[in-house]
Design an enzyme around this catalytic site. Sequence first.
Site, PDB file in Angstrom:
ATOM      1  N   ASP A  20       0.864  -1.184   0.000  1.00 51.70           N
ATOM      2  CA  ASP A  20       0.000   0.000   0.000  1.00 51.70           C
ATOM      3  C   ASP A  20       0.908   1.245   0.000  1.00 51.70           C
ATOM      4  O   ASP A  20       2.110   1.156   0.263  1.00 51.70           O
ATOM      5  CB  ASP A  20      -0.893  -0.041   1.253  1.00 51.70           C
ATOM      6  CG  ASP A  20      -1.628   1.256   1.487  1.00 51.70           C
ATOM      7  OD1 ASP A  20      -2.247   1.753   0.532  1.00 51.70           O
ATOM      8  OD2 ASP A  20      -1.568   1.784   2.629  1.00 51.70           O
ATOM      9  N   ASP A  22      -0.179   5.179   0.978  1.00 48.46           N
ATOM     10  CA  ASP A  22      -0.384   6.137   2.076  1.00 48.46           C
ATOM     11  C   ASP A  22      -0.430   5.433   3.430  1.00 48.46           C
ATOM     12  O   ASP A  22      -1.201   4.489   3.617  1.00 48.46           O
ATOM     13  CB  ASP A  22      -1.702   6.896   1.880  1.00 48.46           C
ATOM     14  CG  ASP A  22      -1.665   7.799   0.671  1.00 48.46           C
ATOM     15  OD1 ASP A  22      -1.183   8.924   0.797  1.00 48.46           O
ATOM     16  OD2 ASP A  22      -2.113   7.356  -0.409  1.00 48.46           O
ATOM     17  N   ASP A 199      -2.114  -0.380   5.993  1.00 42.33           N
ATOM     18  CA  ASP A 199      -2.298   0.305   7.280  1.00 42.33           C
ATOM     19  C   ASP A 199      -3.748   0.616   7.614  1.00 42.33           C
ATOM     20  O   ASP A 199      -4.026   1.175   8.670  1.00 42.33           O
ATOM     21  CB  ASP A 199      -1.548   1.643   7.270  1.00 42.33           C
ATOM     22  CG  ASP A 199      -2.247   2.665   6.393  1.00 42.33           C
ATOM     23  OD1 ASP A 199      -2.423   2.390   5.189  1.00 42.33           O
ATOM     24  OD2 ASP A 199      -2.660   3.715   6.918  1.00 42.33           O
TER      25      ASP A 199
HETATM   26 MG    MG Z   1      -2.923   3.231   3.368  1.00 39.18          MG
END
Ligand code: MG
Length: 256
Positions: A20, A22, A199
């Site tokens: 991923d 961000d 995240d």
């Molecule tokens: Mg993310």
Amino acid sequence: MSDASLQPEDAGSRYALFLDFDGTLVDIVERPDAVVVDQELPATLARLQDRLGGALAIVSGRPVSFLDPRFLPYRFDTAGLHGLEQRIAGQLHLCDPEEHPQLRRMIGRLSEAVADKQGVLIEDKGCSVAVHWRMAPQEKDFALAMAHAAVESLGGEYRLQHGKAVAEILPSAAGKGKVIERFMHEAPYKGRIPIFVGDDLTDEHGFKTVNARNGLSVRIGAGETIAKIRLGTPADLRHCLSSWASDGSFPFNVDD
Ligand SMILES: [Mg+2]
């Protein structure tokens, strides 16, 4: 079972790595367009991609057109817009906003609705739209109610994806788990063990897919998760990736 005992060359030939963007490779910032990529990161990922026989891809909610310039001079395999856009082994498939006329009209209405709401941002991604309230946490209820109402009026072809101070309206067919599964059917990913690092809530779909394939799921930061491994921050992950890239030391230990 501990994967730490694997020889570096084994780790290189066995795994496919999905990352991923961000909050995983880079820190989350207040305005989504102000994100900063660590200077060393593109070269680190390029070395790791070599080590993995090419089986490395960025899997993000961002459009490919936003991600590509941030990794120059390299161009990685990428799933953008939660998988609506894909580049596998250099072959790019983009999403056409003209195929989403209802959503396009909705984006116009959302932009009007937040015109007097300072700090609520409407991010037009072409085939999806994100409502951000990171700069105006007091507007969370307003923003969520607006996003829910928008999805409902669009009917079953769209769904709401919740994230950190963001809710995104995207085609129901999109999702990180689905797109990772798609990559796993293509060379050079096919036959490898998937690792996905993320995240946020949207990444849990990806964790589910790699767990089902007996892969490694890695969650950055706090929060409830089905991931098998947890790391503290994007900087911790970059450190792990850097040592894996430079000397082949496999950074994830499921026994931790
Ligand atoms: Mg993310």
